[in-house]
Write an enzyme that holds these catalytic residues in place. Structure first.
Site, short mmCIF file in Angstrom:
data_model
loop_
_atom_site.label_atom_id
_atom_site.label_comp_id
_atom_site.label_asym_id
_atom_site.label_seq_id
_atom_site.Cartn_x
_atom_site.Cartn_y
_atom_site.Cartn_z
CG ASP D 127 -2.06 -0.98 1.12
OD1 ASP D 127 -2.22 -1.57 0.03
OD2 ASP D 127 -2.79 -1.16 2.10
CG ASP D 238 -3.63 8.74 23.55
OD1 ASP D 238 -3.57 9.41 24.60
OD2 ASP D 238 -3.26 7.56 23.47
CB ALA D 250 -5.47 3.30 7.21
CE1 TYR D 251 -3.90 5.09 15.19
CE2 TYR D 251 -3.02 7.14 14.37
CZ TYR D 251 -3.23 6.27 15.41
OH TYR D 251 -2.75 6.56 16.66
CB ALA D 252 -10.07 5.82 10.89
#
Lengths: 361, 361, 361, 361
Positions: D127, D238, D250-252
């Protein structure tokens, strides 16, 4: 006034170990402890008291002076405070402080030993004061009475109004008590020369949690998690939180954990933003030993912090061992173990607070 | 062969009660139990065994016959089976079954009393067989050895291949044991005439959970939750799950709960699709008493079910009381308490199972 | 006063279909619509208004009479109400109602056709009134102005105080408008004789969601989910919610979904208590076609309900088709699309409402 | 071979702006786009191709040489590669590479301008290669065909076996295409001297997400979030993830977000470990403008990173503006928009992958 030992510090029963001893006949017996049975009683009236106040907060000064004065004058107790308090110019301006100043017993963190000197602790301020009190006592901890100034905290159930009345109740004994378990954390460092682990000076007790995260690095290394010597899983994500039940309502709840009453003997393991959708938090018995290390094939290292402090790097070959300490923090309840906890959930987390809706017809 | 009492049934220590008795001196003592210390030992060799097999599943027939034959012929044990098993025509066709048929001791659920007659239970099939075994013993339960046929279950750790060897190990003693706590659920019905509560016949032990939901109604009534007599919160949503740690990996995990090892003495309370975003699941000590009732102002009633069975209505004025039973299910481990549990999490829930990804450079 | 068609009902552009037509040159063009560009304008002043009031709620009676009187007397509009309203004895007791009574145009749900007769809708009460208004218009819907009585709802942004002023603003045009998409749901029943699907009378538009669940059964059958004809996944659990963005803050949010602004052209698919830990909710483009059916090997059937109503069984061989309708509900904003939505999140869901905490020092 | 402009780069229609223009007559019209209608067509055969390969990965070398050779020899295309590739000694050892080496067009990132020079992009690796390709084109992006080596990625749907056949299909046109929206991120720095904001050089397009977090600090400052100029909420925790639908997996997703199909025109806002239990992720329309800044009363600053790169500090007075770019990444599908996405969910996230369980009888 030196005393051989604190009146109410725990006398631990050493029934704990990482490896399986056979307990004769234990298999079929189940003891269920009613949390309401945990209560504070004094054998002799407490004589020495340590007062911890929130620093850098003006609103705490006046209550602090009132409290200390009352303890010395009315209760004839010996009051310990941090040395730096005596030098605070703001405090000197408080009316009546100079009278009591000379009667205070100063101590310096890291220099003076408080072990077996303190019968009773009073905290004034936020949850941080209790975390600080916990860090001062790396073995047994005297009972703690914690006042909040403003709104209820998780660890500070008492309000300061009518503090004399509440304190008299506690000093006369028979208050409800929550035994907050702590985690004993040891970092074993790999010796560069021999390649073998060596016991490092880092051995800390935490009241909330120990966090392993990526620190300033943009990527977390892979972290390996072991339970009683067995490899359980590997963590990919932002990090891992190992918390006490007390800590379940702190960082862990923000990372998605369920909330555990502090009287449950358990350790909570919560991943921080895990890559895997199925990596739900888990709760394991208080009696296990956890080991955490950086995976051998991992490119980066990890960082460890203890109750939000003492952050340090965990390098390849190092390992962090976590067990439940036999030295809990005995925290005095304003009402009782159950009411205090649910009040703090409502106040601090708005737990299930909502307006009532009428159903559509 | 009548025996005075089962060899290994729990001899409960009555240290439990809903109200707070003061335990002298208990406040400062913390006992941390290593789960590995729970092990099975036999004082005398077990003589009687109850074999429970999954119903309506052909694949279980041949293992059942092999097992029963071996227990009778090789081990000279007295084997109890459900009465209906003897009438199963499919079973009669199994080679060699007719030889052992006459030696089997049949019993009828709800008619024959098994208390103190059984030393040992063997389950063959899925998790349902263990739930069924639990329901047969409303007081103390003999140790259970549960075989899965196919893939590992939460409650069925043993595989059937080489069953003789594994069973000999267990019968010779010294196997790891998980004491799975159960919940004692009592429904108190409001007497229509007097308006006062009357103790109803419904008193059941559950191994997984008791569920309060909206049943066939499109809307849930408001549900009130009490702990040790105090009103804690009200539930708006699809319902509420009160589960044991064993049940935390059943319905509760689907409703968003964290997973609790069965050795943790706790009760989990999990809302089902709550209207409130902040209604996170909670874990309370095993020693509390929960009370659940329909809110007085609520329009609808609610429905209660026990381990997925015995569904019944909870009307206005009725209440459900839940406490931890002093009679756990002693469930024999294939390996040990920790390994068995994590193996079942991986197998049944794919817990944190994922392909390793290489980070982007 | 018969009119050929409602002034502001959507004139749909038929650019939608389940199968892939090639749009010449479309591939590289991206149109990003600012939600603020959706505004209400009237070409001619609206003449006819439908007033819907919450039933079985006394507090709505007085506002209803004030509103209707003002619309007739001051604005000279033709006011439609449900027939049953005229017969309500409580309403007859309201001062001044009898004067306006004769000027009201009654209609009967399911008998009288409102299509092209109504220019404007006013709702008085809770979110349920808007769901009801939506159900009355199975094709294009006139703009809706919805008043709450008490606290803000998701769908009822206006407060009734100064209703005249707010209504004049809206009638003079140029108010912000949220186009709330609806889902067109069709149940295709299997013909018992031929075994082939036949188009059933069930074709409904929902504003919130269509829910497929286990109904009164203790177990959900396996549910198969198809997207544009492809099998996507199977659902094991309590059920499945297919919702509009408007519905994302209703049942879906209770089942764990993220919240989607109603202007996003999307369909949300949320499992209810799924057995699988990794079954996170998904959001797919508004232009796809969903198909849901009971898995052939499943033992039980399922139940379908539409915005909480019209519950019916989905049997083996039946299927439910869901697409985005070209007829949205144009819902007038009290302020604007963004402010109204976030106000309702704060008010109805307490979204991120919390006390500010000072960090520990 | 210089060409006036790339064949297939998007010709954006400028219908986007942060403030509300009134679109005449737009209010009632709803256009629902079938994602299947997005397809790739070539007006003239593509002539120039940019090949991006994963770096520091030996397994990609042989496929790279095969691919480049085939494009030059068979397809007579002009092939661009990064300059550093030509110097790679490992590549020189690959059989047959030296023949094609001289025909390659090298470019240097940040020095050579690729705008309007490239008709077609091929990615080889993970990716990360697509994220890199996206970063090279800060305005319109030619269509991208991305091969994975090993297992399917979110952004790399093609497998390399039979690459010739698949590539011929694509070059002949008529492949399905996913238009992946990007976010345009601008950091406005406060001018120290004047105290007014000045447009900073930082203007970046991200394909996955922009993250605002605490960086190396142990505490996050309070972050204020604005939408179209209105203060929406404050973030304690955070950090905050602002992601495209592509970035939702992805991160979400690790931070708890629902997963959004890349064709949905939306922006996802996801808090990272928020202190508030009710801070659920939200999805807003693609057409809004987000502003993020450090709260004035906050003690600390924050850190911003773009697709995991270019991390920089966000100080008091600075602000980050985020809008949807009119330049998406046109990503060619291996099958179609729906199948490719669900295949990647199953492969990369194990979405709802589980063993089928038989229900207990």
């Amino acid at each position: 006034w030196p005393r051989t030992r604190s009146l109410n510090a725990p006398s631990p029963i050493q029934q704990f170990g990482p490896c399986g001893r056979i307990m004769k006949n234990s298999a079929m017996v189940m003891t269920i402890q009613d949390p309401a049975s945990q209560r504070l009683t004094w054998y002799k009236p407490p004589l020495t008291v340590l007062v911890i106040k929130k620093i850098r907060d003006d609103s705490v000064l006046s209550p602090f002076v009132q409290l200390v004065k009352w303890l010395i004058t009315e209760k004839r107790m010996v009051v310990f405070v941090e040395h730096s308090v005596l030098d605070d110019p703001l405090l000197s301006n408080q009316p009546g402080f100079n009278m009591t100043r000379d009667k205070l017993m100063p101590f310096r963190e890291g220099k003076d030993d408080l072990t077996d000197k303190i019968d009773f602790i009073v905290c004034l301020g936020g949850d941080g004061t209790l975390l600080y009190a916990s860090s001062l006592f790396q073995q047994s901890v005297p009972p703690v009475m914690a006042f909040h100034l403003g709104s209820l905290g998780f660890l500070t159930p008492f309000e300061f109004v009518n503090f004399e009345e509440q304190m008299i109740n506690v000093l006369e004994g028979n208050a409800a008590l929550t035994l907050r378990s702590r985690l004993r954390c040891i970092i074993l460092r790999k010796d560069e020369a021999t390649g073998k682990p060596t016991k490092a000076p880092t051995s800390l007790l935490v009241l909330n949690e120990v966090v392993i995260d990526r620190g300033p690095s943009p990527y977390l290394s892979n972290i390996d998690l072991y339970l009683d010597g067995k490899h359980i899983t590997s963590v990919q994500g932002d990090g891992l939180i190992v918390s006490t039940p007390t800590g379940s309502t702190a960082y862990a709840v923000a990372a998605g954990a369920s909330m555990i009453h502090p009287s449950v003997p358990a350790i909570m393991v919560t991943p921080i933003c895990p890559h895997s959708l199925s990596f739900r938090p888990i709760v394991v018995p208080a009696g296990v030993e956890l080991k955490i290390s950086v995976s051998p094939e991992s490119r980066n290292t990890a960082w460890v912090s203890f109750d939000g402090r003492s952050r340090q790097e965990l390098k390849h070959g190092d390992s962090l061992r976590v067990t439940t300490s036999i030295y809990p923090v005995p925290s005095i309840c304003a009402q009782d173990q159950i009411t205090d906890w649910f009040d703090s959930l409502a106040e601090c987390l708005h737990w299930n607070v909502r307006k009532k809706q009428r159903h559509l017809d």
